[in-house]
Enzyme design. Structure first.
Site, PDB file in Angstrom:
ATOM      1  N   LYS A 117     -16.209 -10.408 -20.384  1.00  0.00           N
ATOM      2  CA  LYS A 117     -17.325  -9.261 -20.727  1.00  0.00           C
ATOM      3  C   LYS A 117     -17.967  -8.959 -19.083  1.00  0.00           C
ATOM      4  O   LYS A 117     -18.095 -10.002 -18.233  1.00  0.00           O
ATOM      5  CB  LYS A 117     -18.563  -9.569 -21.487  1.00  0.00           C
ATOM      6  CG  LYS A 117     -19.095  -8.483 -21.933  1.00  0.00           C
ATOM      7  CD  LYS A 117     -18.378  -7.682 -23.172  1.00  0.00           C
ATOM      8  CE  LYS A 117     -19.049  -6.531 -23.864  1.00  0.00           C
ATOM      9  NZ  LYS A 117     -18.412  -5.831 -24.972  1.00  0.00           N
TER      10      LYS A 117
HETATM   11  P1  NAD Z   1     -23.177   3.484 -27.025  1.00  0.00           P
HETATM   12  O1  NAD Z   1     -23.951   3.693 -25.555  1.00  0.00           O
HETATM   13  O2  NAD Z   1     -22.021   4.690 -27.198  1.00  0.00           O
HETATM   14  O3  NAD Z   1     -24.323   3.798 -28.001  1.00  0.00           O
HETATM   15  C1  NAD Z   1     -25.157   3.030 -28.457  1.00  0.00           C
HETATM   16  C2  NAD Z   1     -26.136   3.511 -29.334  1.00  0.00           C
HETATM   17  O4  NAD Z   1     -27.196   2.807 -29.846  1.00  0.00           O
HETATM   18  C3  NAD Z   1     -27.015   4.796 -29.275  1.00  0.00           C
HETATM   19  O5  NAD Z   1     -27.083   5.763 -29.945  1.00  0.00           O
HETATM   20  C4  NAD Z   1     -28.266   4.233 -28.781  1.00  0.00           C
HETATM   21  O6  NAD Z   1     -29.234   5.178 -28.488  1.00  0.00           O
HETATM   22  C5  NAD Z   1     -28.426   3.366 -29.669  1.00  0.00           C
HETATM   23  N1  NAD Z   1     -29.623   2.354 -29.311  1.00  0.00           N
HETATM   24  C6  NAD Z   1     -29.917   1.541 -28.113  1.00  0.00           C
HETATM   25  N2  NAD Z   1     -30.855   0.883 -28.194  1.00  0.00           N
HETATM   26  C7  NAD Z   1     -31.220   0.971 -29.346  1.00  0.00           C
HETATM   27  C8  NAD Z   1     -32.250   0.413 -30.337  1.00  0.00           C
HETATM   28  N3  NAD Z   1     -33.234  -0.458 -29.692  1.00  0.00           N
HETATM   29  N4  NAD Z   1     -32.452   1.103 -31.319  1.00  0.00           N
HETATM   30  C9  NAD Z   1     -31.515   1.560 -32.020  1.00  0.00           C
HETATM   31  N5  NAD Z   1     -30.454   2.252 -31.378  1.00  0.00           N
HETATM   32  C10 NAD Z   1     -30.463   1.895 -30.287  1.00  0.00           C
HETATM   33  O7  NAD Z   1     -22.511   2.239 -26.989  1.00  0.00           O
HETATM   34  P2  NAD Z   1     -21.325   1.847 -28.132  1.00  0.00           P
HETATM   35  O8  NAD Z   1     -20.199   1.726 -27.189  1.00  0.00           O
HETATM   36  O9  NAD Z   1     -21.475   2.488 -29.456  1.00  0.00           O
HETATM   37  O10 NAD Z   1     -21.746   0.291 -28.526  1.00  0.00           O
HETATM   38  C11 NAD Z   1     -22.317   0.187 -29.465  1.00  0.00           C
HETATM   39  C12 NAD Z   1     -22.390  -1.627 -30.019  1.00  0.00           C
HETATM   40  O11 NAD Z   1     -20.932  -1.754 -30.466  1.00  0.00           O
HETATM   41  C13 NAD Z   1     -22.230  -2.579 -28.996  1.00  0.00           C
HETATM   42  O12 NAD Z   1     -22.924  -3.796 -29.404  1.00  0.00           O
HETATM   43  C14 NAD Z   1     -21.031  -2.720 -28.131  1.00  0.00           C
HETATM   44  O13 NAD Z   1     -20.925  -3.983 -27.726  1.00  0.00           O
HETATM   45  C15 NAD Z   1     -20.502  -2.509 -29.637  1.00  0.00           C
HETATM   46  N6  NAD Z   1     -18.753  -2.304 -29.394  1.00  0.00           N
HETATM   47  C16 NAD Z   1     -18.537  -1.094 -28.613  1.00  0.00           C
HETATM   48  C17 NAD Z   1     -17.115  -0.981 -28.703  1.00  0.00           C
HETATM   49  C18 NAD Z   1     -16.730   0.099 -27.990  1.00  0.00           C
HETATM   50  O14 NAD Z   1     -15.408   0.409 -28.000  1.00  0.00           O
HETATM   51  N7  NAD Z   1     -17.516   1.330 -27.359  1.00  0.00           N
HETATM   52  C19 NAD Z   1     -16.172  -1.991 -29.134  1.00  0.00           C
HETATM   53  C20 NAD Z   1     -16.695  -3.118 -29.739  1.00  0.00           C
HETATM   54  C21 NAD Z   1     -18.007  -3.365 -29.996  1.00  0.00           C
END
Ligand code: NAD
Length: 427
Positions: A117
């Site tokens: 990561k």
């Molecule tokens: P993103 O940046 O697209 O979206 C994140 C979302 O979380 C946004 O809507 C943001 O406003 C919200 N957010 C941030 N802080 C917050 C808080 N304190 N309270 C409530 N909402 C909050 O990110 P993403 O890619 O959707 O990733 C989200 C999670 O999923 C992370 O933990 C990431 O590691 C995990 N993840 C992502 C992927 C991927 O392919 N993008 C894959 C596996 C896991």
């Protein structure tokens, strides 16, 4: 004044630092590993940690420095694989935990990768596009000594996207002197990206929820869903849940929470978030306090924002039947225990959000062979890998009388530690 990110403070004792949560999860699985537990310390020591300085000239001519990381937690089963996060709360501790969870996830799904990561501690919203490009390129160049198509393959995470991956791929390619499309996944289609990658994680969250619901009698059609985080994971999952007859009754993003017991119009909410950068000001639902958000009645609760969000206190108040972890590490170990005592089924991150890295794996394979698959083929293969992993983990949980998380960790740790044992230690 409270900033949107002040809620993320890890100083809250109910919210242990992510690496401490990861270590506790490893400790919990150790008694289930038999003779392989001799190698358990391997998982508590990341193989390689790189901390880099990322200096850029800002648009106003000043010079600024940012701290970036790339952690390779394990390379025992193959190259490193894991996203890159741009967020103001990024710390080395967090990146270590996220890398560890990637090791477990890749092994639990049977993907031929270790775990890695990366991240930079910045708020991407505070930078121009040109500044973000300079930050990304300098970071890529600095971590260039440890990444590569057969060494470690980054992908998007919070605060990064297809464009970030395009800049990373270009920078790495320029430095090595040839186009190396397989160095990152989550790229634009024109650069060797895969169909279905952008929605792979959200689709995988849906598949995991559907599989869980089918086993415990909570059908998706007609289910009420609450989602924290409305980005790549939460937004896509919301859309697919609705396409299958569910209703999203509450959402929370970094700016606040909204609820509508009659169901939120998800296409309208997605359009609003795309235009305004958040759900703030969306008129199709009522604003609710953060406290109330955690108590909205639902059948499925999907944390899809950041780690450490489901604390013991919130786990006590949560009114749902199944938690499907879209985010990485959203539930603290103590909260996990409370959910178990309350008979709330938890489908853990290392299974529930594995759709993203699974389609990343497809992208990497396609790049190597320069032969690209149809979206139907991608989605069918994703279904097949997710269902197979789900079934194996479910069976292990039943046989050993453990939680789904512990079962996923048992299967994953057995694979990683068997590889460690068979390879042996050098010298
Ligand atoms: P993103 O940046 O697209 O979206 C994140 C979302 O979380 C946004 O809507 C943001 O406003 C919200 N957010 C941030 N802080 C917050 C808080 N304190 N309270 C409530 N909402 C909050 O990110 P993403 O890619 O959707 O990733 C989200 C999670 O999923 C992370 O933990 C990431 O590691 C995990 N993840 C992502 C992927 C991927 O392919 N993008 C894959 C596996 C896991």
């Amino acid at each position: 004044m409270t900033t949107p990110h002040s809620r993320l403070s890890y100083l809250d004792p109910a919210r242990p630092e992510p690496w401490a949560s990861f270590i506790e999860q490893i400790d919990r699985v150790a008694p289930h590993l038999g003779k392989l537990s001799r190698w358990i310390e391997t998982l508590k020591h990341p193989k390689r940690i790189l901390i880099v300085d990322v200096p850029i000239v800002r648009d106003d001519g000043t010079v600024a420095h940012y701290e970036g990381y790339r952690v390779q937690h394990s390379l025992s089963r193959g190259p490193g694989k894991g996203g890159v996060r741009f967020h103001p709360a990024v710390t080395l501790n967090e990146v270590m935990a996220l890398a560890g969870w990637m090791t477990i996830k890749n092994a639990a799904l049977g993907l031929p990768y270790g775990g890695a990561k990366g991240g930079i501690r910045i708020d991407p919203r505070q930078f121009s596009r040109a500044e973000l490009e300079r930050i990304t390129r300098r970071y890529t160049s600095e971590i260039g000594i440890v990444i590569g198509p057969d060494k470690d393959i980054p992908a998007p995470d919070i605060g990064t996207d297809q464009q970030t991956m395009a800049w990373m791929m270009d920078t790495y390619s320029v430095n090595v002197g040839h186009t190396a499309s397989g160095v990152v996944t989550g790229k634009p289609i024109a650069l060797g990206g895969s169909l279905g990658r952008q929605e792979g994680t959200g689709r995988g969250v849906f598949i995991a929820a559907r599989e869980a619901g089918a086993r415990v009698g909570v059908p998706i059609s007609g289910a009420r869903i609450v989602i924290q985080g409305f980005g790549n994971v939460g937004g896509v999952a919301a859309r697919i849940f609705c396409e299958h007859g569910a209703q999203v009754v509450a959402l929370q993003d970094a700016e606040g929470a909204i609820a509508n017991p009659a169901g939120i119009d998800i296409p309208a909410a997605l359009a609003h978030a795309a235009t305004h950068g958040s759900l703030s000001g969306f008129t199709g639902a009522t604003a609710v306090s953060e406290d109330d958000f955690w108590q909205v009645d639902s059948d499925y609760f999907v944390p899809a924002a950041l780690e450490g969000q489901l604390t013991p206190d919130r786990a006590q108040r949560l009114r749902t039947r199944i938690v499907v972890e879209g985010a990485n590490g959203p539930t603290t170990p103590a909260a996990d225990d409370i959910l178990g005592e309350r008979n709330i089924l938890v489908i853990p991150d290392v299974l529930a959000n594995a759709g993203g890295v699974t389609v990343s794996y497809f992208e990497w394979v396609q790049d190597f062979s320069s032969f690209f698959w149809s979206e139907e083929e991608i989605n069918a293969r994703l279904e097949s890998i997710m269902i197979k992993a789900f079934e194996a983990i479910w069976q292990t949980a039943r046989e050993r009388q453990v939680s789904i998380r512990t079962a996923a960790f048992i299967i994953a740790c057995q694979r990683v530690l068997a590889a460690r044992e068979q390879r042996g230690l050098y010298p």
